[in-house]
Design a protein around this motif. Structure first.
Motif, PDB file in Angstrom:
ATOM      1  N   ILE A 163       6.681 103.845   3.116  1.00  0.00           N
ATOM      2  CA  ILE A 163       5.375 104.279   3.601  1.00  0.00           C
ATOM      3  C   ILE A 163       4.328 103.254   3.187  1.00  0.00           C
ATOM      4  O   ILE A 163       4.585 102.380   2.362  1.00  0.00           O
ATOM      5  CB  ILE A 163       4.985 105.674   3.062  1.00  0.00           C
ATOM      6  CG1 ILE A 163       4.978 105.690   1.531  1.00  0.00           C
ATOM      7  CG2 ILE A 163       5.914 106.732   3.610  1.00  0.00           C
ATOM      8  CD1 ILE A 163       4.494 107.004   0.934  1.00  0.00           C
ATOM      9  N   GLY A 164       3.147 103.360   3.775  1.00  0.00           N
ATOM     10  CA  GLY A 164       2.065 102.458   3.391  1.00  0.00           C
ATOM     11  C   GLY A 164       2.083 101.166   4.177  1.00  0.00           C
ATOM     12  O   GLY A 164       2.370 101.149   5.379  1.00  0.00           O
ATOM     13  N   PHE A 211       9.115 104.719  -1.055  1.00  0.00           N
ATOM     14  CA  PHE A 211       8.583 103.480  -1.606  1.00  0.00           C
ATOM     15  C   PHE A 211       7.261 103.177  -0.904  1.00  0.00           C
ATOM     16  O   PHE A 211       7.224 103.073   0.331  1.00  0.00           O
ATOM     17  CB  PHE A 211       9.563 102.328  -1.387  1.00  0.00           C
ATOM     18  CG  PHE A 211      10.658 102.238  -2.422  1.00  0.00           C
ATOM     19  CD1 PHE A 211      11.088 103.360  -3.104  1.00  0.00           C
ATOM     20  CD2 PHE A 211      11.251 101.021  -2.712  1.00  0.00           C
ATOM     21  CE1 PHE A 211      12.092 103.280  -4.062  1.00  0.00           C
ATOM     22  CE2 PHE A 211      12.253 100.921  -3.664  1.00  0.00           C
ATOM     23  CZ  PHE A 211      12.685 102.051  -4.352  1.00  0.00           C
ATOM     24  N   GLY A 212       6.170 103.045  -1.680  1.00  0.00           N
ATOM     25  CA  GLY A 212       4.866 102.894  -1.056  1.00  0.00           C
ATOM     26  C   GLY A 212       3.984 101.856  -1.701  1.00  0.00           C
ATOM     27  O   GLY A 212       4.428 101.035  -2.518  1.00  0.00           O
ATOM     28  N   ASP A 213       2.712 101.896  -1.324  1.00  0.00           N
ATOM     29  CA  ASP A 213       1.732 100.937  -1.826  1.00  0.00           C
ATOM     30  C   ASP A 213       1.468 101.153  -3.317  1.00  0.00           C
ATOM     31  O   ASP A 213       1.838 102.178  -3.890  1.00  0.00           O
ATOM     32  CB  ASP A 213       0.429 101.068  -1.043  1.00  0.00           C
ATOM     33  CG  ASP A 213       0.585 100.660   0.421  1.00  0.00           C
ATOM     34  OD1 ASP A 213       1.563  99.958   0.736  1.00  0.00           O
ATOM     35  OD2 ASP A 213      -0.270 101.051   1.239  1.00  0.00           O
ATOM     36  N   ARG A 214       0.772 100.188  -3.901  1.00  0.00           N
ATOM     37  CA  ARG A 214       0.471 100.193  -5.334  1.00  0.00           C
ATOM     38  C   ARG A 214       1.742 100.234  -6.163  1.00  0.00           C
ATOM     39  O   ARG A 214       1.777 100.743  -7.277  1.00  0.00           O
ATOM     40  CB  ARG A 214      -0.436 101.366  -5.729  1.00  0.00           C
ATOM     41  CG  ARG A 214      -1.857 101.318  -5.196  1.00  0.00           C
ATOM     42  CD  ARG A 214      -2.715 102.439  -5.763  1.00  0.00           C
ATOM     43  NE  ARG A 214      -2.796 102.366  -7.210  1.00  0.00           N
ATOM     44  CZ  ARG A 214      -2.182 103.205  -8.054  1.00  0.00           C
ATOM     45  NH1 ARG A 214      -1.414 104.191  -7.582  1.00  0.00           N
ATOM     46  NH2 ARG A 214      -2.325 103.069  -9.354  1.00  0.00           N
ATOM     47  N   GLN A 215       2.843  99.700  -5.598  1.00  0.00           N
ATOM     48  CA  GLN A 215       4.118  99.619  -6.312  1.00  0.00           C
ATOM     49  C   GLN A 215       4.555 100.993  -6.807  1.00  0.00           C
ATOM     50  O   GLN A 215       4.856 101.194  -7.988  1.00  0.00           O
ATOM     51  CB  GLN A 215       4.028  98.626  -7.485  1.00  0.00           C
ATOM     52  CG  GLN A 215       3.667  97.215  -7.079  1.00  0.00           C
ATOM     53  CD  GLN A 215       2.171  97.036  -6.884  1.00  0.00           C
ATOM     54  OE1 GLN A 215       1.372  97.423  -7.739  1.00  0.00           O
ATOM     55  NE2 GLN A 215       1.789  96.433  -5.763  1.00  0.00           N
ATOM     56  N   THR A 216       4.574 101.961  -5.889  1.00  0.00           N
ATOM     57  CA  THR A 216       4.866 103.341  -6.252  1.00  0.00           C
ATOM     58  C   THR A 216       6.180 103.830  -5.666  1.00  0.00           C
ATOM     59  O   THR A 216       6.620 103.393  -4.595  1.00  0.00           O
ATOM     60  CB  THR A 216       3.738 104.282  -5.776  1.00  0.00           C
ATOM     61  OG1 THR A 216       3.548 104.127  -4.364  1.00  0.00           O
ATOM     62  CG2 THR A 216       2.441 103.997  -6.509  1.00  0.00           C
ATOM     63  N   GLY A 243      -3.420 109.843  10.399  1.00  0.00           N
ATOM     64  CA  GLY A 243      -3.046 110.597   9.209  1.00  0.00           C
ATOM     65  C   GLY A 243      -2.878 109.756   7.957  1.00  0.00           C
ATOM     66  O   GLY A 243      -2.168 110.154   7.031  1.00  0.00           O
ATOM     67  N   THR A 244      -3.553 108.610   7.915  1.00  0.00           N
ATOM     68  CA  THR A 244      -3.374 107.702   6.776  1.00  0.00           C
ATOM     69  C   THR A 244      -3.752 108.368   5.462  1.00  0.00           C
ATOM     70  O   THR A 244      -3.041 108.226   4.455  1.00  0.00           O
ATOM     71  CB  THR A 244      -4.209 106.428   6.981  1.00  0.00           C
ATOM     72  OG1 THR A 244      -3.793 105.795   8.199  1.00  0.00           O
ATOM     73  CG2 THR A 244      -4.037 105.461   5.826  1.00  0.00           C
ATOM     74  N   GLN A 245      -4.843 109.116   5.462  1.00  0.00           N
ATOM     75  CA  GLN A 245      -5.271 109.762   4.227  1.00  0.00           C
ATOM     76  C   GLN A 245      -4.317 110.901   3.835  1.00  0.00           C
ATOM     77  O   GLN A 245      -4.144 111.180   2.641  1.00  0.00           O
ATOM     78  CB  GLN A 245      -6.699 110.298   4.388  1.00  0.00           C
ATOM     79  CG  GLN A 245      -7.733 109.243   4.719  1.00  0.00           C
ATOM     80  CD  GLN A 245      -7.747 108.117   3.699  1.00  0.00           C
ATOM     81  OE1 GLN A 245      -7.629 108.341   2.506  1.00  0.00           O
ATOM     82  NE2 GLN A 245      -7.876 106.886   4.176  1.00  0.00           N
TER      83      GLN A 245
END
Length: 397
Positions: free
Chosen positions: A268-269, A224-229, A194-196
């Protein structure tokens, strides 16, 4: 006199021919292979997997949940999906769900994501199209796992139900119970993990309370996730609070001085983060609070204002807004310096006792960002990820 065991000897029974044992083993092997090759759909249809976990006699509540496609990310043009209690209220994060230990919850997920969108997101053309609900922390059976393996996903245009059980703590068996801060997410979109689906926004917070736990006035969810989001946003898009009429939501963290504010924090991420909130600290306990007057216990509990967060981790806590520090724009950010420098920061806006927003200074002003409408716009004054407990009842009542 010492007692001795008496062993009765009987004539040895005749053994069946070896071929019958081989036939039995062969039959078992064939059955196992048949079950695996036919797919677990047969197992689900035949009742092989239980519908409810042990302890759940019948659902106490029911929730209707919708998975829909939202407007694309304004800065990356990436597909955005969301969960909602209605299709119109879908957002990312999805609605914050609450349970009490001992409660059994039935969730019916309706997949309204277009088939073409799901097909474009998958990484393997043979992977089935669908969305699902996979939850952390609480109990569920294979039928509610939300993965491809047991077939517990929802095809485009279809619906299916999941059952979650917040098992209580049992001091006799040592079972720790399920009270805590958890999350739910898709486990099917794009591939078997389910990554996408996660990347697109199919996730939300879950809090399981123990009987007697203190109730907050507001709850906010920070992923808190990837791309500093934070909640898949960064920079100006993270904080869209109106300086005159701030409305609580995923991109507007606001509270009045003295209110009890609860945070659900999830990683996440693929990146590691550290969650830091200015001006406030909490106990490193299940709830962030300390109960009772046992001095030895109280003195042993660390008080923190920064906590490390890895992918899949979740924790929560409650603070009193402005406790001893007053109103203001209290920064909330990842303390990995280059993450915060690249926009992984927002603010907890604490209003004065009259509900007025404190003045902004310099570059701290946050105005509505591009893309603050659509997926970012709250559907109401208390949207997903921002529960106002002054009028809130657990979803599904």
């Amino acid at each position: 006199m010492e007692q001795t065991d008496v062993i009765e000897h009987r004539p040895e029974p005749k053994r069946p021919p070896r071929t019958s044992g081989l036939r039995t083993l062969l039959a078992v092997a064939v059955a196992a292979i048949t079950l695996g090759s036919a797919g677990t759909a047969f197992a689900v249809q035949s009742g092989y997997f239980a519908e409810k976990p042990d302890g759940c006699v019948a659902p106490d509540r029911s929730i209707e949940l919708y998975a829909v496609e939202l407007p694309r990310d304004p800065s990356t043009n990436q597909v955005r999906l969301g969960y909602g209690l209605t299709p119109q209220a879908a957002s990312y994060p999805g609605p914050t769900l609450e349970m009490i230990e001992g409660e059994c919850l039935r969730l019916t997920l309706h997949n309204q994501v277009p088939e073409a969108t799901l097909a474009a997101l998958r990484t393997d053309p043979s992977h089935p199209l669908g969305v699902s609900l996979h939850v952390h922390g609480v109990k569920y059976t294979q039928d509610s796992d939300g993965t491809v393996e047991p077939g517990s996903y929802v095809a485009p245009g279809q619906s299916r139900s999941y059952t979650w059980y917040a098992k209580p703590r049992n001091s006799k068996t040592g079972s720790p119970g399920t009270a805590g801060y958890w999350w739910y997410h898709d486990h099917v979109v794009g591939g078997s993990h389910g990554t996408q689906g996660l990347n697109a926004g199919l996730f939300g917070g879950l809090v399981v309370r123990r009987q007697g736990d203190p109730r907050p006035d507001r709850t906010y969810v920070s992923f808190f996730g990837d791309r500093q989001t934070i909640n898949l946003r960064r920079g100006a898009e993270v904080d869209t609070c109106d300086p005159v009429d701030p409305q609580p939501g995923p991109t507007c963290l606001v509270a009045k001085v003295g209110e009890k504010v609860e945070f659900i924090v999830v990683g996440i991420g693929n990146d590691m983060h550290t969650f830091h909130l200015h001006g406030h600290a909490w106990a490193d306990t299940r709830t962030g609070l300390v109960a009772g007057d046992n001095k030895a216990l109280v003195d042993s509990i660390p008080v923190i204002d920064n906590k490390t967060l890895g992918p899949g981790d979740s924790f929560g806590f409650t603070v009193v807004a402005g406790d001893a520090v007053g109103p203001g724009h209290w920064m909330l950010h990842c303390h990995m310096q280059f993450h915060s420098d690249l926009g992984m920061a927002t603010s907890l806006h604490i209003l004065d006792e009259n509900g007025r927003m404190p003045p902004h200074h310099g570059s701290h002003v946050h105005g509505p960002a591009a893309g603050s409408g659509g997926a970012n716009a709250p559907a109401s004054n208390t949207p997903a990820g921002a529960v106002d407990h002054s009028t809130h009842q657990p979803a599904g009542n």
